[in-house]
Design a protein around this motif. Sequence first.
Motif, mmCIF file in Angstrom:
data_model
loop_
_atom_site.group_PDB
_atom_site.id
_atom_site.type_symbol
_atom_site.label_atom_id
_atom_site.label_comp_id
_atom_site.label_asym_id
_atom_site.label_seq_id
_atom_site.Cartn_x
_atom_site.Cartn_y
_atom_site.Cartn_z
ATOM 1 N N HIS A 1 -128.471 -0.073 2.218
ATOM 2 C CA HIS A 1 -128.026 1.299 2.009
ATOM 3 C C HIS A 1 -129.076 2.037 1.199
ATOM 4 O O HIS A 1 -130.062 1.452 0.735
ATOM 5 C CB HIS A 1 -126.676 1.335 1.277
ATOM 6 C CG HIS A 1 -125.533 0.847 2.102
ATOM 7 N ND1 HIS A 1 -125.275 -0.485 2.300
ATOM 8 C CD2 HIS A 1 -124.570 1.525 2.799
ATOM 9 C CE1 HIS A 1 -124.208 -0.627 3.066
ATOM 10 N NE2 HIS A 1 -123.754 0.576 3.373
ATOM 11 N N HIS A 2 -128.825 3.309 1.003
ATOM 12 C CA HIS A 2 -129.767 4.121 0.237
ATOM 13 C C HIS A 2 -129.796 3.684 -1.231
ATOM 14 O O HIS A 2 -128.755 3.505 -1.858
ATOM 15 C CB HIS A 2 -129.362 5.596 0.292
ATOM 16 C CG HIS A 2 -130.161 6.456 -0.636
ATOM 17 N ND1 HIS A 2 -131.484 6.792 -0.398
ATOM 18 C CD2 HIS A 2 -129.828 7.023 -1.837
ATOM 19 C CE1 HIS A 2 -131.925 7.531 -1.396
ATOM 20 N NE2 HIS A 2 -130.947 7.706 -2.278
ATOM 21 N N VAL A 3 -131.021 3.493 -1.755
ATOM 22 C CA VAL A 3 -131.199 3.219 -3.181
ATOM 23 C C VAL A 3 -132.335 4.105 -3.672
ATOM 24 O O VAL A 3 -133.250 4.448 -2.907
ATOM 25 C CB VAL A 3 -131.535 1.736 -3.457
ATOM 26 C CG1 VAL A 3 -130.391 0.829 -3.033
ATOM 27 C CG2 VAL A 3 -132.819 1.317 -2.775
ATOM 28 N N THR B 1 -125.788 3.585 -2.367
ATOM 29 C CA THR B 1 -124.707 4.483 -1.955
ATOM 30 C C THR B 1 -124.703 4.625 -0.434
ATOM 31 O O THR B 1 -125.732 4.448 0.237
ATOM 32 C CB THR B 1 -124.859 5.874 -2.592
ATOM 33 O OG1 THR B 1 -126.171 6.381 -2.297
ATOM 34 C CG2 THR B 1 -124.687 5.794 -4.107
ATOM 35 N N ASP B 2 -123.514 4.947 0.116
ATOM 36 C CA ASP B 2 -123.431 5.152 1.565
ATOM 37 C C ASP B 2 -123.737 6.605 1.893
ATOM 38 O O ASP B 2 -124.107 7.404 1.021
ATOM 39 C CB ASP B 2 -122.065 4.717 2.089
ATOM 40 C CG ASP B 2 -120.910 5.540 1.524
ATOM 41 O OD1 ASP B 2 -121.167 6.591 0.881
ATOM 42 O OD2 ASP B 2 -119.739 5.146 1.717
ATOM 43 N N GLU B 3 -123.565 6.966 3.184
ATOM 44 C CA GLU B 3 -123.919 8.310 3.634
ATOM 45 C C GLU B 3 -123.055 9.389 3.004
ATOM 46 O O GLU B 3 -123.427 10.568 2.994
ATOM 47 C CB GLU B 3 -123.825 8.385 5.163
ATOM 48 C CG GLU B 3 -122.437 8.189 5.755
ATOM 49 C CD GLU B 3 -122.028 6.722 5.838
ATOM 50 O OE1 GLU B 3 -120.878 6.443 6.254
ATOM 51 O OE2 GLU B 3 -122.852 5.852 5.475
ATOM 52 N N VAL C 1 -121.746 1.612 -3.080
ATOM 53 C CA VAL C 1 -121.497 0.380 -2.345
ATOM 54 C C VAL C 1 -121.672 -0.823 -3.258
ATOM 55 O O VAL C 1 -120.859 -1.749 -3.259
ATOM 56 C CB VAL C 1 -122.434 0.269 -1.128
ATOM 57 C CG1 VAL C 1 -122.259 -1.078 -0.414
ATOM 58 C CG2 VAL C 1 -122.200 1.424 -0.168
ATOM 59 N N ALA C 2 -122.754 -0.819 -4.021
ATOM 60 C CA ALA C 2 -123.024 -1.939 -4.922
ATOM 61 C C ALA C 2 -124.101 -1.542 -5.913
ATOM 62 O O ALA C 2 -124.861 -0.595 -5.686
ATOM 63 C CB ALA C 2 -123.461 -3.179 -4.135
ATOM 64 N N PRO D 1 -116.790 0.670 -5.046
ATOM 65 C CA PRO D 1 -115.559 0.954 -4.289
ATOM 66 C C PRO D 1 -115.783 1.083 -2.784
ATOM 67 O O PRO D 1 -114.836 0.919 -2.009
ATOM 68 C CB PRO D 1 -115.068 2.274 -4.898
ATOM 69 C CG PRO D 1 -116.258 2.854 -5.592
ATOM 70 C CD PRO D 1 -117.096 1.711 -6.034
ATOM 71 N N ALA D 2 -117.015 1.380 -2.324
ATOM 72 C CA ALA D 2 -117.270 1.571 -0.895
ATOM 73 C C ALA D 2 -117.817 0.316 -0.219
ATOM 74 O O ALA D 2 -118.225 0.364 0.944
ATOM 75 C CB ALA D 2 -118.249 2.728 -0.687
#
Length: 503
Positions: free
Chosen positions: A32-34, A131-133, A138-139, A171-172
Motif C-alpha cells: 500500500h501507499h507509504v 494507507t489504502d486509497e 492498513v498497518a 483498522p483497514a
Amino acid sequence: MPVTTAGEVERTFEGSGIEALDAAQVRDVLGHHVPGEPEERLQEAVYLDTQDRALHRDRVAFRRRTGGPDDGWHVKLPAAGDRREELRAPLTPDGSAPPAGIAAMVRASARGRPLVPVAELLTRRRAWEATDERGRVVAELVVDEVTARTLDGGGGGDLQAWQEIEVELGPAAPDGFLDVVEKRLAALGIRRSASASKVGRVLGDRPADPMPPEDSAAGVVLGYLAGQARTLRGWDPLVRLDREDAVHQMRVAARRLRSALQGFGRVLDRERTRPLTDELRWLAGELAPARDTEVMLARLQELLAEVPTTLVVGPVAAEVAQAFTRRAAAAREQVLEALDSQRYVALLEALDALLADPPLTARAARPARRLLPREVDRAHRKVVAAMADADRYPRGPERDEALHETRKKAKRLRYANELAQPVLGKPARRLKRRMKIVQELLGVHQDAAVTRATLLELAGGGDRREVAHDFTLGVLYASEVARAHDAEDRLPAVWAKVPPPGR
C-alpha cells in the motif's frame, strides 16, 4: 487518572539487513501507499516488576514510556495469538510513580508486593504508516534499534542490543494480512521473532514452577490448579475495567480451584487445604452479587419482552431497570473492595504457597490414570445420591432445595471430570456430554427459583418495595413456576441416559 484501553494486533520479526530497509521495500512488503521518509522517534521505557519477576511469569508487562505518541504508563496483558491488549494512563506530574488506577491493574500479578525497575530500554524507531486509497490506515511497520539492560537493586546489568521489525495492523487491514506480510519479509531473509516482546527478550525465559511428573496424579492436579490460578489473576484487571463477563469468568476460576481442592483429597491433604477453600468460597461470594445482578436483570427483561402488552400494568420495565441500577452499583463496589483488600492478596499468596510446597498425600505419586478415575467416580456417586434424595420430595420448597444441592454436586463432578479428562479421554468426554443437559435443566430450575424470589423482593412492602406496579410481576412469577415445572418434568428422562459411576 483514568485508565484507557487499546487493542494491538502485531507480529515481531528479526534477521539480517533490517537496518537497511527503505521505503521502497516497505511499500513492497505492505503493498500500500507509504511515505518516502519514515517518522523517527527515540523512545525510553523502564519496566517495573516484583523482585521475583511475578509479572513476567504471568506474561504481564508494566512500563513507563516516553518519546512517542503514546507517552505514559502502560500495562500489557497476556497475548492471545497476535492480539494483545494494552492499558494506558498518562504520566504523573513528577513522573516518579504510577497512578493508582493503572497500578491496580497489576495488583493480582504482583500479589501486593512492591514494584521495582527491572529493565530499561532505549529504542530508536523508524516508522512507516501504510494507507489504502481512501486514506485509512492498513498497518504500521517500524524498524527498531534497541539497546537494553536489566536493572537489579539500582545497578545495571549487561547491555543487550538488537534490531527488529514490528508490524501492527490498522483498522483497514484485510483478513490474513499479517500472514501475507510474513511471507514477503521471509523473501528478504527476515523471519518471525522467537521473542514475544522486547522486555521478554531482556528478562529471559520465565522460570517454570516445579511440578511432580506429568503422568502422576499430583502432576495432573497441580498443573490444573496452576492454570486456574493464572486464569484467576488474569481476569482481575478486566473485572476492574468492568468488562462484560469478566466477573463471571473470575468467579468460575475460583469455583474450579475450590472444587479441585475439595474433590481430590486423595492427592492433596484435605485438612491442610481447607483454609484455602474457605477463602476461595469467600471470593466467589464477593463476586456473586455482581454476576447475579447482571444475569437477573437480563432474565427479567427477557420475560417482560414476552408478556402481552395488555398484561403490562404501569412502567414496570423502567422500575425494574432503576432497581437493578442501584443493585449493580452496590455489587460493583463490593467487588472492588474485595479485590483491593489484603484478604484477597493473602488468598493469592496462599495459592502460590500451595503450588510451591503442595501438601501431597502418600497416594499422590500414583499414576494419574489409576487414581483420578476413582476421584471422579466418587464425585459422580455423590450426584447420584443427591438426585435420589431429591426424588423423595414432592414439588415444593424441600424439593427445590434438594435439586439445588444436586446442581452444586453436579458442578463439582463437572470440574473433577474436566480436570481428569486429559488422562481419562473418551469416558470423560462421554460423561461431560451426558451431564451437560442434566446441568442445564438443574440450572433452569434453580434460575427460576431465584427469579421468583427476586420478583417477591421487588414487590415487597414498605421501604423495600422497588416496583410499585406489581401485577405484571405476578404474571412473571407464574411464568417462572411453569418453567421450573417443565425442567423437573424433563429431568428424569435425561438423567436416565447418564452412565452410572464406574463406567
